[in-house]
Design an enzyme around this catalytic site. Structure first.
Site, PDB file in Angstrom:
ATOM      1  N   HIS A   2     -26.466  14.973 -17.595  1.00 41.72           N
ATOM      2  CA  HIS A   2     -26.416  13.628 -18.183  1.00 41.72           C
ATOM      3  C   HIS A   2     -25.364  12.755 -17.510  1.00 41.72           C
ATOM      4  CE1 HIS A   2     -27.783  16.512 -21.299  1.00 41.72           C
ATOM      5  NE2 HIS A   2     -28.750  15.612 -21.433  1.00 41.72           N
TER       6      HIS A   2
HETATM    7  S1  FES Z   1     -23.417  15.773 -19.201  1.00 40.72           S
HETATM    8 FE1  FES Z   1     -24.747  16.518 -20.677  1.00 40.72          FE
HETATM    9  S2  FES Z   1     -24.532  18.593 -20.424  1.00 40.72           S
HETATM   10 FE2  FES Z   1     -23.200  17.844 -18.961  1.00 40.72          FE
END
Ligand code: FES
Length: 242
Positions: A207
């Protein structure tokens, strides 16, 4: 006349009753003898209770006689036997209790494969400066970074109080040149990529979380810095994690 008649009648009655009385007395005597004989037979087979009264008719205290139940052996022999039985039972109980406790502890203790994973030893001489190494510890990846002098300087120049998870670099390392962290993103648990991201540290592609060269979160959805596990340096060239 009437007196003579009465006397005659009395004599007649007396004559008639005499044999009856004799027969009755004989029968009573025979009956008594029979009863006495039966009582004698009963007395001969009677059980002598230890609680029977003493021979002294004036005695009020009645002490049971247990002589027939007493051991024929000497007191010393009886003591030795009692001690032997008590000692044997105590020894058996102690052995049983020890086996039970030992089995319980063996069952509850960690198995050999778990103990093998509890601690990991790493030879630091095999990690060159400026390189990352990833090892597995308790099923999780652990990042070990041999930091350069420039990286250490960069990690300390940041105003850590302004960070999302404020923490100075010195609180995250025991030796400035060795950074040890769990390789698990604090967002949703992905494994970040080393030497990537906007801050020269680690980047989580899941993410888009960016960690700096001290493993602190600088950008992206992750709320916390990368976790530092328990570790120690037994000597200058050895790192033990766990
Ligand atoms: S940024 Fe979501 S799991 Fe690492």
């Amino acid at each position: 006349m009437s007196q003579q008649l009465s006397s005659a009648l009395l004599r007649t009655c007396a004559r008639q009753q005499l044999p009856t009385t004799v027969v009755a007395r004989s029968a009573i005597a025979a009956s008594t003898a029979n009863a006495q004989q039966q009582r004698g037979v009963a007395n001969a087979s009677k059980f002598e209770s230890p609680f029977a009264s003493s021979d002294d008719p004036t005695a009020t205290l009645k002490i049971p006689n247990f002589k027939k139940y007493m051991s024929k052996s000497s007191p010393t022999t009886n003591k030795v036997f009692s001690y032997f039985v008590a000692g044997t039972m105590g020894l058996g109980s102690a052995v049983g209790a020890k086996a039970t406790v030992q089995d319980f502890l063996v069952n509850m203790s960690a198995s050999a494969d778990v103990l093998a994973q509890a601690k990991v030893e790493i030879a630091l001489g095999s990690i060159p400066e400026g390189k990352n190494v990833i090892i597995k510890w308790r099923g999780k990846p652990v990042f070990i970074r041999h930091r350069t002098a420039d990286e250490i300087k960069e990690a300390n120049e940041i105003d850590w109080k302004t960070l999302r998870d404020p923490q100075p670099d010195e609180d995250r390392v025991q030796k400035p040149e060795w950074l040890v962290m769990l390789g698990v993103c604090t967002h949703l648990g992905c494994v970040p990529i080393g030497e990537a991201g906007d801050f020269g540290g680690w980047f989580c592609p899941c993410h888009g979380s960016h960690y700096d060269i001290s493993g602190r979160i600088r950008k992206g959805p992750a709320p916390l810095n990368l976790e530092v596990p328990a570790y120690q340096f037994p000597d200058d060239d050895t790192l033990v994690i766990g």
